[in-house]
Every structure is written in structure tokens, then in C-alpha cells.
Design a protein around this motif. Structure first.
Motif, PDB file in Angstrom:
ATOM      1  N   SER A   1      12.503   4.303 -13.916  1.00  0.00           N
ATOM      2  CA  SER A   1      11.224   4.415 -13.195  1.00  0.00           C
ATOM      3  C   SER A   1      11.134   5.721 -12.406  1.00  0.00           C
ATOM      4  CB  SER A   1      11.037   3.215 -12.252  1.00  0.00           C
ATOM      5  OG  SER A   1      11.945   3.267 -11.163  1.00  0.00           O
ATOM      6  N   MET A   2      12.299   6.306 -12.056  1.00  0.00           N
ATOM      7  CA  MET A   2      12.325   7.573 -11.322  1.00  0.00           C
ATOM      8  C   MET A   2      12.537   8.771 -12.240  1.00  0.00           C
ATOM      9  SD  MET A   2      14.410   6.647  -7.836  1.00  0.00           S
ATOM     10  CE  MET A   2      15.981   6.475  -8.672  1.00  0.00           C
TER      11      MET A   2
ATOM     12  N   ILE B   1      11.936   2.008  -4.819  1.00  0.00           N
ATOM     13  CA  ILE B   1      12.767   1.065  -5.581  1.00  0.00           C
ATOM     14  C   ILE B   1      14.155   0.955  -4.969  1.00  0.00           C
ATOM     15  CG2 ILE B   1      13.718   2.736  -7.215  1.00  0.00           C
ATOM     16  CD1 ILE B   1      12.527  -0.874  -7.980  1.00  0.00           C
ATOM     17  N   LEU B   2      14.521   1.907  -4.098  1.00  0.00           N
ATOM     18  CA  LEU B   2      15.817   1.842  -3.416  1.00  0.00           C
ATOM     19  C   LEU B   2      15.949   0.576  -2.581  1.00  0.00           C
ATOM     20  CD1 LEU B   2      16.221   5.527  -2.156  1.00  0.00           C
ATOM     21  CD2 LEU B   2      17.468   4.431  -4.020  1.00  0.00           C
ATOM     22  N   MET B   3      14.829   0.057  -2.067  1.00  0.00           N
ATOM     23  CA  MET B   3      14.892  -1.120  -1.199  1.00  0.00           C
ATOM     24  C   MET B   3      15.324  -2.376  -1.978  1.00  0.00           C
ATOM     25  SD  MET B   3      14.119   0.355   1.603  1.00  0.00           S
ATOM     26  CE  MET B   3      13.552   2.026   1.890  1.00  0.00           C
TER      27      MET B   3
ATOM     28  N   PHE C   1       0.846  -1.205   0.000  1.00  0.00           N
ATOM     29  CA  PHE C   1       0.000   0.000   0.000  1.00  0.00           C
ATOM     30  C   PHE C   1       0.880   1.254   0.000  1.00  0.00           C
ATOM     31  CE2 PHE C   1      -3.159   2.996   1.392  1.00  0.00           C
ATOM     32  CZ  PHE C   1      -4.391   2.455   1.032  1.00  0.00           C
ATOM     33  N   GLN C   2       0.533   2.253  -0.809  1.00  0.00           N
ATOM     34  CA  GLN C   2       1.204   3.553  -0.837  1.00  0.00           C
ATOM     35  C   GLN C   2       2.704   3.422  -1.132  1.00  0.00           C
ATOM     36  OE1 GLN C   2       1.391   6.993  -0.598  1.00  0.00           O
ATOM     37  NE2 GLN C   2      -0.706   6.855  -1.289  1.00  0.00           N
ATOM     38  N   VAL C   3       3.024   2.906  -2.290  1.00  0.00           N
ATOM     39  CA  VAL C   3       4.420   2.800  -2.727  1.00  0.00           C
ATOM     40  C   VAL C   3       4.786   4.062  -3.505  1.00  0.00           C
ATOM     41  CG1 VAL C   3       6.016   1.512  -4.208  1.00  0.00           C
ATOM     42  CG2 VAL C   3       4.360   0.293  -2.802  1.00  0.00           C
ATOM     43  N   HIS C   4       5.999   4.570  -3.294  1.00  0.00           N
ATOM     44  CA  HIS C   4       6.493   5.734  -4.017  1.00  0.00           C
ATOM     45  C   HIS C   4       7.605   5.326  -4.979  1.00  0.00           C
ATOM     46  CE1 HIS C   4       4.238   8.600  -1.525  1.00  0.00           C
ATOM     47  NE2 HIS C   4       4.529   7.790  -0.517  1.00  0.00           N
ATOM     48  N   GLU C   5       7.930   6.209  -5.913  1.00  0.00           N
ATOM     49  CA  GLU C   5       9.009   5.907  -6.853  1.00  0.00           C
ATOM     50  C   GLU C   5      10.306   5.599  -6.119  1.00  0.00           C
ATOM     51  OE1 GLU C   5       7.212   8.749  -6.756  1.00  0.00           O
ATOM     52  OE2 GLU C   5       6.978   9.646  -8.751  1.00  0.00           O
TER      53      GLU C   5
END
Length: 532
Positions: free
Chosen positions: A415-416, A387-389, A380-384
């Protein structure tokens, strides 16, 4: 005749008991000997110095929300948290009030971020008091204030991320089944410290992901050297700094549980680690544990469910499929919370089961990658920036999956791309992409070994990859030169999202399968050693 060297214990061996203190001391001395003998310190220091220069150069460019009132951007959010924490009592940091309007960048990260903001705020006050003045400093953008803010991120990198990277490199290359060459160690260090995604987000866009990712990397290194209590402490600190560290939680939980179940006293082993976690959380969260209301107040700030299942055009499942399925219109927020939780758990489950049944160091690293990718794709509520994770996990495995890591880096950056363009970071984006290509293609770096199952074995995969790449180049040009149709103002963002999502799905399937085949690979490696 010279004595035969005893074969090193590989990462797939089960651990039935904790190593005695004498063995731990001996291993520590052996590690320091290896460190000096291989000249890893010199290599690390040289690459670190270059990495700091690159970070400093990127920090000279604009940041999120520069000169764009009324709320500016992430830079203003971080500055505002320093303003709040240095001027208000600790108990009011998360509470809405006259001097802390939570609608204006209210604190929405765990207490360790608040403490970090307080420390950096004191540092900022010493050089530029106006930048932390209560209420009157909103939107403050003086040159000195920006300079000091940039230095707080650089210092966080130097104090936390860089030492954690050294810790990981030492342990990982010391415990590998096949010994690493000097060029491989140097290349791996460069891949970690010159991570283009992290540099662009922390030193361009402006955030402090280097702290939570550094703590996580330290916890990963502690797993590899079998310091499990230290693992629990460091990962608990990472969770207490940014809740997005939970992306890695399934991998840590399943690996440590799998190892504890193989101990002589599994209940005591689990209890010891549980105490380490509880004590760490109690120490960090203590100011907000004195009353249930205060604790719930902080927790409510960490879960912004009111924002909906997605906001921007992020390359995950919910946002990509929303082109066809209008999730926000068809389902309530409560239903979407349940759906995303179920999807995330199901996507993480195969990786977790593998580590509980057959825990190994290499499997753990793949587990980190698979669980973090599952969260990125389905939570839920993923941000660009999320992707760092998974990208950090892939970076730690870069020597194992160099070809896939190369492609993932490209699509993680792509993607960013819209976000970085909004921040006016196009030149750093292009420069760091080019720098990555130069370092990646350094001589002496191994290519991926063929496996029984891989997308690279499928007929047409090479053509598909080249087509993807060509479309991405066209989208770069279109995004920068052509205005989208008025009817579809976010057409290019949507196309970028679809392209990146399709690659991330293929990558996730491949790495999950690879993790599940590790046990058979390790058994065959054991047989080969016995025959030799």
C-alpha cells in the motif's frame, strides 16, 4: 511429593482490586529472574544491534523530497520545525507571522513533537548551525546536516522504541497462558524491531513515528502488567506527540473502563485514571493553556480539514470508493466530517463493547488492532503512513495470528509502494521485504490454529489469496516499467489501492470476529484447567 505449582492467572481474569505493593514487588523480581533465566537480554541486544545496522543502511538512501524544491518533503518539514523551535519563542511556534509562515511546513502536530524538534534542533545546531538558520536555511541539504538528522531518528529509536519493545516482550511472554519457547520470544522481538514499514517510513522517507509508537507500546505493556496509571501517562504522552495515536484511543478507553467497572469502587478507579490523564496533558500543554486563543490556535493546526477527506491514493474506504462516488463533489467538508466520524465510531464500536463487557489482555490487543484499523479505513484525512498504527498492533499479536500477520505485512508494504518509489526507496523496499520473508519463515515458529470462523475456511479463499498475490506482482512490474495512459495518470496507484483495501477489509472482519469469540475460548480454557 512435590507441591503442585499454582496455575498462573490468565489474561482473561477480571481484576477486582489493585495488587498490593508486596505482590507487585514480588512480580517484578520474578520478571527479572525470568528475564535472566531465559537469556532474553542477550537475544534482545543481538537483534537490536542488527536492527540498528538495518536502519543505518536504509538511512543512506534518499528521503522524502530530496532535491525537489520549492517545499521539498517530510525531511524539510522536520528540519524546518527544528529551525522554528530553536529561533522563535515557544508561543510563536504555532502562530503565523513574519518569521513563521505556516503555509511553509507549519507545525501541525501536538506540543510534544514541538519539544522534540527543539531538543533535536539544539543538537543539530551544535554540529551544523547553518541547517537551522532562521529563513536562510530553507531547503538546506548539506551532507553533515543530513547525517545529524538521520542520527536524531536513530537515537529516538534507541531511547524510546527499543526500550518499549523490551518492556512489552517481557510482560507479554511472562503473562501468556501458554509458555513461550526461546525461539518464539526471539522471533517476536525480531518482528517488532525489524518492522519493515516503520523502518522504511522513519529511516527512509523520514519521520519520527518511533516516538509515538514507542510510547504507545509502553502504555500497552503497562496495561498487561496492570500498571494503569502508568498506562494513562504514557498514552497521554503518545497523543501529545502525534494525534494519530488517537487510532488506539477506543481500545484503551474501553479496556480500562471495563476493568474499572469491576472494581469495588469504580468511580474512584475512573477518577484516579482521569486525574493521571489530565495532569499529564496539563504538564505537556501548559505553555498553550494560559489563554483560550493560544489553545485553540494549536488545536486548529492539528485538524487539517481544509485538505479534504483524502489526498493521495490511500487504501481506505473514502479514497477507494471515490472511483464510483465523488465524495468531495457530492458533500460539503462539514458533511464528510460527520460521515467519517460516524463510520469510524460504528466500525470501532463492536470492539469497544466487547472490552467493556469482558475485558482481557488478549481482547485488549485485538481491540487495539480493530480500533486502529477502523480509523485507517474510515477516518478523515488518512495517509499511506497511517497503516503503521494497525500494523504495530498486528505485530504485537504476531504469535497469535502468524499467517494473517504475514499477509498483512505484505499488503501494508504494498500500500506504501508508490510513496516509497517516489522517494527512490525501491531497493530498501525489496530488501526489507526479502528480509521479512527470511525471518518470518525461521524454524520453530507456530502456524495459525484453525478456528470455527475464518476466511481461510471458506472454499476458494486460497485461490482468492493467490490471485491477489499474482495481481500484486503484476502491478509491481507494471508500475516500474510502463507509463499509464495519459487519460488515467494514476491508474496503477488506483489498482494498488483497490487490491490492498479489499484485503484490509477481510482482515478487519476476521479480527473483529476473533475478538468477540475470545470470551468463549477463555471459558473453555478454564474448564480444561479445572478438569486437569
Amino acid at each position: 511429593m512435590p507441591k503442585k505449582k499454582k496455575p498462573a492467572k490468565h489474561s482473561g481474569d477480571d481484576v477486582t482490586a489493585a495488587a498490593p505493593w508486596s505482590d507487585q514487588i514480588g512480580a517484578s523480581l520474578d520478571t527479572w529472574w525470568w528475564l535472566i533465566h531465559q537469556r532474553t537480554t542477550t537475544t534482545f541486544l543481538c537483534i537490536s544491534f542488527f536492527a540498528l545496522l538495518i536502519r543505518s543502511a536504509v538511512s543512506m538512501f534518499p528521503y522524502s523530497g530530496a532535491g525537489t524544491p520549492p517545499k521539498f518533503g517530510d525531511f524539510e518539514a522536520q528540519r524546518h520545525w527544528m529551525e522554528i523551535t530553536t529561533n522563535l519563542p515557544m508561543i510563536d511556534w504555532y502562530r503565523n507571522g513574519t518569521y513563521n509562515d505556516l503555509s511553509y511546513w507549519g507545525l501541525d502536530y501536538p506540543p510534544l513533537t514541538a519539544y522534540q524538534s527543539y531538543i533535536h534542533g539544539i543538537f543539530l545546531q551544535m554540529f551544523n548551525p547553518e541547517s537551522t538558520s532562521l529563513l536562510s536555511s530553507h531547503g538546506h541539504e548539506s551532507y553533515l546536516g543530513k547525517l545529524v538528522m538521520r542520527w536524531t531518528v536513530l537515537s529516538s529509536d534507541m531511547l524510546i522504541f527499543f526500550p518499549a519493545a523490551l518492556f512489552f516482550v517481557l510482560v507479554y511472554h511472562k503473562t501468556r497462558v501458554t509458555s513461550s519457547t526461546k525461539s518464539e520470544v526471539a522471533w517476536h522481538i525480531a518482528m517488532i524491531l525489524l518492522n519493515p514499514c516503520l523502518i522504511l517510513i522513519d529511516h527512509g522517507h523520514f519521520q519520527y513515528n518511533c516516538i509515538s509508537l514507542g510510547l504507545t507500546m509502553g502504555a500497552i505493556a503497562a496495561v498487561l502488567c496492570e500498571s494503569e496509571v502508568l498506562t494513562c501517562v504514557l498514552f497521554s504522552l503518545a497523543l501529545s506527540h502525534k494525534q494519530m495515536s488517537a487510532y488506539f484511543a477506543p481500545a484503551f478507553f474501553s479496556h480500562l473502563l471495563g476493568k474499572c467497572l469491576r472494581r469495588k469502587s469504580p468511580i474512584l478507579a475512573v477518577l484516579k485514571l482521569g486525574i493521571a490523564v489530565i495532569v499529564t496533558f496539563v504538564i505537556v500543554w501548559w505553555p498553550y493553556l494560559r489563554s483560550l486563543d493560544d489553545f485553540l490556535m494549536v488545536l486548529s493546526r492539528l485538524a487539517p480539514f481544509e485538505r479534504g477527506i483524502y489526498e493521495d491514493y490511500v487504501a481506505n474506504f473514502w479514497c477507494t470508493t471515490s472511483i464510483l462516488i465523488k465524495w468531495k463533489k457530492l458533500f460539503t467538508t462539514q458533511s464528510l466530517k460527520s460521515l467519517s466520524l460516524a463510520a469510524t465510531v460504528l466500525a470501532s464500536l463492536p470492539s469497544m463493547v466487547q472490552q467493556i463487557l469482558s475485558p482481557s489482555n488478549e481482547g485488549f490487543l485485538y481491540g487495539l488492532l480493530n480500533s486502529s484499523m477502523a480509523f485507517y479505513l474510515f477516518s478523515f484525512q488518512v495517509h499511506e503512513k497511517s497503516i503503521l498504527m494497525p500494523f504495530l498492533s498486528a505485530t504485537l499479536l504476531a504469535l497469535k495470528i502468524p499467517d494473517h500477520f504475514n499477509h498483512l505485512t505484505y499488503y501494508a508494504l504494498f500500500s506504501m509502494f508508490p510513496l516509497l518509489c517516489r522517494d527512490k526507496l525501491l531497493l530498501p523496499y525489496l530488501t526489507l521485504s526479502f528480509l521479512f520473508v527470511l525471518i518470518y519463515h525461521s524454524p520453530g515458529i507456530p502456524k495459525s490454529k484453525p478456528s470455527s470462523f475464518s476466511f481461510t475456511n471458506f472454499p476458494g479463499y486460497s485461490f482468492l489469496l493467490k490471485t491477489h498475490f499474482f495481481i500484486s506482482l503484476v502491478l509491481h512490474i507494471l508500475y516500474l516499467t510502463i507509463q499509464p495512459p495519459q487519460k488515467y495518470p494514476f491508474l496503477f496507484e488506483a489498482m494498488i489501492m483497490i487490491l490492498c483495501f479489499s484485503y484490509f477489509v477481510m482482515f478487519a472482519i476476521h479480527t473483529n470476529y476473533t475478538q468477540w469469540t475470545l470470551s468463549s475460548h477463555l471459558r473453555s480454557a478454564d474448564k480444561e484447567k479445572k478438569q486437569i
